[in-house]
Motif scaffolding. Sequence first.
Motif, PDB file in Angstrom:
ATOM      1  N   ARG A  40       2.620  61.454  40.693  1.00 30.97           N
ATOM      2  CA  ARG A  40       1.325  62.126  40.980  1.00 30.97           C
ATOM      3  C   ARG A  40       1.101  62.234  42.467  1.00 30.97           C
ATOM      4  O   ARG A  40       0.554  61.413  43.007  1.00 30.97           O
ATOM      5  N   PHE A  41       1.839  63.191  43.374  1.00 32.45           N
ATOM      6  CA  PHE A  41       1.612  63.260  44.557  1.00 32.45           C
ATOM      7  C   PHE A  41       1.819  62.183  45.331  1.00 32.45           C
ATOM      8  O   PHE A  41       1.219  61.471  46.335  1.00 32.45           O
ATOM      9  N   ASN A  42       3.070  61.281  45.183  1.00 32.06           N
ATOM     10  CA  ASN A  42       3.578  60.220  45.752  1.00 32.06           C
ATOM     11  C   ASN A  42       4.334  60.977  47.118  1.00 32.06           C
ATOM     12  O   ASN A  42       5.154  61.911  47.117  1.00 32.06           O
ATOM     13  N   ARG A  43       3.567  60.629  48.140  1.00 31.66           N
ATOM     14  CA  ARG A  43       4.175  60.934  49.587  1.00 31.66           C
ATOM     15  C   ARG A  43       4.914  59.668  50.304  1.00 31.66           C
ATOM     16  O   ARG A  43       4.535  58.374  50.345  1.00 31.66           O
ATOM     17  N   PHE A  44       5.958  60.134  50.986  1.00 31.98           N
ATOM     18  CA  PHE A  44       6.599  59.197  51.658  1.00 31.98           C
ATOM     19  C   PHE A  44       6.967  60.192  53.175  1.00 31.98           C
ATOM     20  O   PHE A  44       7.433  61.141  53.198  1.00 31.98           O
ATOM     21  N   GLU A  45       6.779  59.139  54.270  1.00 31.01           N
ATOM     22  CA  GLU A  45       6.844  59.741  55.460  1.00 31.01           C
ATOM     23  C   GLU A  45       7.958  59.119  56.499  1.00 31.01           C
ATOM     24  O   GLU A  45       8.100  57.901  56.219  1.00 31.01           O
ATOM     25  N   TYR A  46       8.597  60.047  57.071  1.00 26.46           N
ATOM     26  CA  TYR A  46       9.663  59.675  57.778  1.00 26.46           C
ATOM     27  C   TYR A  46       9.338  59.963  58.981  1.00 26.46           C
ATOM     28  O   TYR A  46       8.466  60.654  59.511  1.00 26.46           O
ATOM     29  N   THR A  47      10.532  60.028  60.195  1.00 28.43           N
ATOM     30  CA  THR A  47      10.283  60.197  61.535  1.00 28.43           C
ATOM     31  C   THR A  47       9.726  61.781  61.708  1.00 28.43           C
ATOM     32  O   THR A  47       8.901  62.188  62.355  1.00 28.43           O
ATOM     33  N   ASP A  48      10.476  62.817  61.011  1.00 34.26           N
ATOM     34  CA  ASP A  48       9.964  63.985  61.469  1.00 34.26           C
ATOM     35  C   ASP A  48      10.138  65.135  60.195  1.00 34.26           C
ATOM     36  O   ASP A  48       9.920  65.973  60.140  1.00 34.26           O
ATOM     37  N   LYS A  49       9.860  64.033  59.120  1.00 33.04           N
ATOM     38  CA  LYS A  49       9.905  64.785  57.737  1.00 33.04           C
ATOM     39  C   LYS A  49       8.920  64.103  56.852  1.00 33.04           C
ATOM     40  O   LYS A  49       8.663  62.962  56.982  1.00 33.04           O
ATOM     41  N   ILE A  50       8.522  64.623  55.929  1.00 30.69           N
ATOM     42  CA  ILE A  50       7.539  64.375  54.804  1.00 30.69           C
ATOM     43  C   ILE A  50       8.334  64.708  53.204  1.00 30.69           C
ATOM     44  O   ILE A  50       8.482  65.838  53.296  1.00 30.69           O
ATOM     45  N   TYR A  51       8.369  63.510  52.486  1.00 33.27           N
ATOM     46  CA  TYR A  51       8.774  64.007  51.056  1.00 33.27           C
ATOM     47  C   TYR A  51       7.729  63.551  50.054  1.00 33.27           C
ATOM     48  O   TYR A  51       7.108  62.422  50.139  1.00 33.27           O
ATOM     49  N   LYS A 107      15.097  59.740  49.014  1.00 36.49           N
ATOM     50  CA  LYS A 107      14.494  58.710  49.782  1.00 36.49           C
ATOM     51  C   LYS A 107      15.477  57.954  50.609  1.00 36.49           C
ATOM     52  O   LYS A 107      15.402  57.622  51.843  1.00 36.49           O
ATOM     53  N   GLU A 108      16.623  57.855  49.885  1.00 37.11           N
ATOM     54  CA  GLU A 108      17.917  56.998  50.627  1.00 37.11           C
ATOM     55  C   GLU A 108      18.403  57.809  51.768  1.00 37.11           C
ATOM     56  O   GLU A 108      18.508  57.523  52.985  1.00 37.11           O
ATOM     57  N   TRP A 109      18.511  59.073  51.424  1.00 33.58           N
ATOM     58  CA  TRP A 109      19.129  60.078  52.454  1.00 33.58           C
ATOM     59  C   TRP A 109      18.363  60.295  53.627  1.00 33.58           C
ATOM     60  O   TRP A 109      18.549  60.152  54.776  1.00 33.58           O
ATOM     61  N   LEU A 110      16.961  60.314  53.390  1.00 34.27           N
ATOM     62  CA  LEU A 110      15.754  60.650  54.592  1.00 34.27           C
ATOM     63  C   LEU A 110      15.838  59.304  55.199  1.00 34.27           C
ATOM     64  O   LEU A 110      15.589  59.338  56.622  1.00 34.27           O
ATOM     65  N   ASN A 111      15.909  58.162  54.548  1.00 33.16           N
ATOM     66  CA  ASN A 111      15.851  56.769  55.363  1.00 33.16           C
ATOM     67  C   ASN A 111      17.106  56.897  56.344  1.00 33.16           C
ATOM     68  O   ASN A 111      16.890  56.275  57.587  1.00 33.16           O
ATOM     69  N   GLU A 112      18.261  57.124  55.697  1.00 33.63           N
ATOM     70  CA  GLU A 112      19.596  57.096  56.565  1.00 33.63           C
ATOM     71  C   GLU A 112      19.404  57.966  57.840  1.00 33.63           C
ATOM     72  O   GLU A 112      20.066  57.660  58.783  1.00 33.63           O
ATOM     73  N   ASN A 113      18.756  59.151  57.656  1.00 35.10           N
ATOM     74  CA  ASN A 113      18.668  60.230  58.633  1.00 35.10           C
ATOM     75  C   ASN A 113      17.512  60.245  59.510  1.00 35.10           C
ATOM     76  O   ASN A 113      17.013  61.157  60.206  1.00 35.10           O
TER      77      ASN A 113
END
Length: 446
Positions: free
Chosen positions: A307-318, A440-446
């Motif tokens: 339910r609207f789980n949000r994960f933040e990366y350097t230049d992207k949000i998932y 999440k793994e892909w965005l973490n790697e990048n």
Amino acid sequence: MNVLDYTYYYFIGAGGIGMSALERYFKSLGKNVLGYDKTQTELTKTLMDEGIEIHFEDNVALIPTEINPNNTLVIYTPAVPSDHQELNYFRANSFTVLKRSQVLGEITKHTYSIGVAGTHGKTTTSSILGHVLKFAEVKSTAFLGGVAENYHSSIILNGGEVTVAEADEFDRSFLRLSPKLAIITSIDADHLDIYGERKEVEKSFHEFGQLVEEKLFVRKGLNFSNSLTYGVEEEADYVAKNVRIEDGHYVFDVQTPTKEIHNVGILLPGRHNMENALAALAVADYMGIDEKKIIEALAEFKGVKRRFNRFEYTDKIYIDDYAHHPNELKAVIESVRELYPTKKLLLVFQPHLYTRTRDFVNEFAESLSAVDELVLLDIYPARELPIEGVTSEWLLSKITLDQKKVCSLEGAMDLLKTKKFDILLTAGAGNIDTLVNPIKEWLNEN
């Protein structure tokens, strides 16, 4: 025999989220819990790690020999097909066989029971209320239709005097409950494969409302007599007002029938979640829980898985969400737009059920047209057989976007890696959740 008096509890459809709450409940009582599910998932793995035995082949030979009609209660979900071998074996051999809703009704019958119903919002609202009650040290148990992030579980255990039960309208299951209090968050047309038409959905909710022994709480705009209403910045018995955003989160004041509660804050985005929190606050206030406890509990509630789980990366949000009805999609997309008005939004959506896609195709098309780019997955059938002409390609043809494409679940990751976006949103109630960890793994790697 009382549903609590058995030694073994055998679940058919053990991987269902609502079923998992009952499994964990009986396990907490020291019972032997086991059963069958069609598919191995992250949830079934977690349940097995917790000591619940689950197998994945519909085979009577896999039923342990030590269970018998005298020591075993069989619990099944309505999604199980009528030709299920194990289910028919139990019925033919004089076992007590009950639907999940019947068992939940029996467990909650002898408690101060609170039912939380609604076509949208019931999982989050029941989770918030269960969390508030536990935080306030009320002897309570909450049976949820999702995994509460604070507890990593579909059940919140803290005693048996009060129960919170997510009241599911599917198959009219909620009519088996005996609530002292109840919340109705919303009534939209849904499950038309069961109800046929919208007025039958509404009729069923009114029948649920008539079951409430003490007090019914409804979102402003729903027409129920003898109820307390709640709403955001509109006239109601419980009103959220002076709404502002501080440090990226909603803060508001609440006018109750007797007082004003100041500086209520929630971590969850979206005005619909403000409504959900307000509903839980209204019930807790009615029950006499100290307002400071309510405010502290709401500030610490982390949400519900998917339910609207949000994960933040350097230049992207998932963001990942369970939205599977057009109104739910509209709400989650509006929440993203409110938080990130200038960002490019890419949505990956998996339609759930052929009948729902058919019945709401125009509404889905309108909601899905509000993103910048769409990857539309194949329809997840769940319990249904295909309907001729009802396909994701058909839905796609009605969506007014230039950037749109149908893709299989298996091909989704490869396609995503070719896309440019600021915000990635995945939504749906099928097996789209299997994409969450790879993304999440892909965005973490990048």
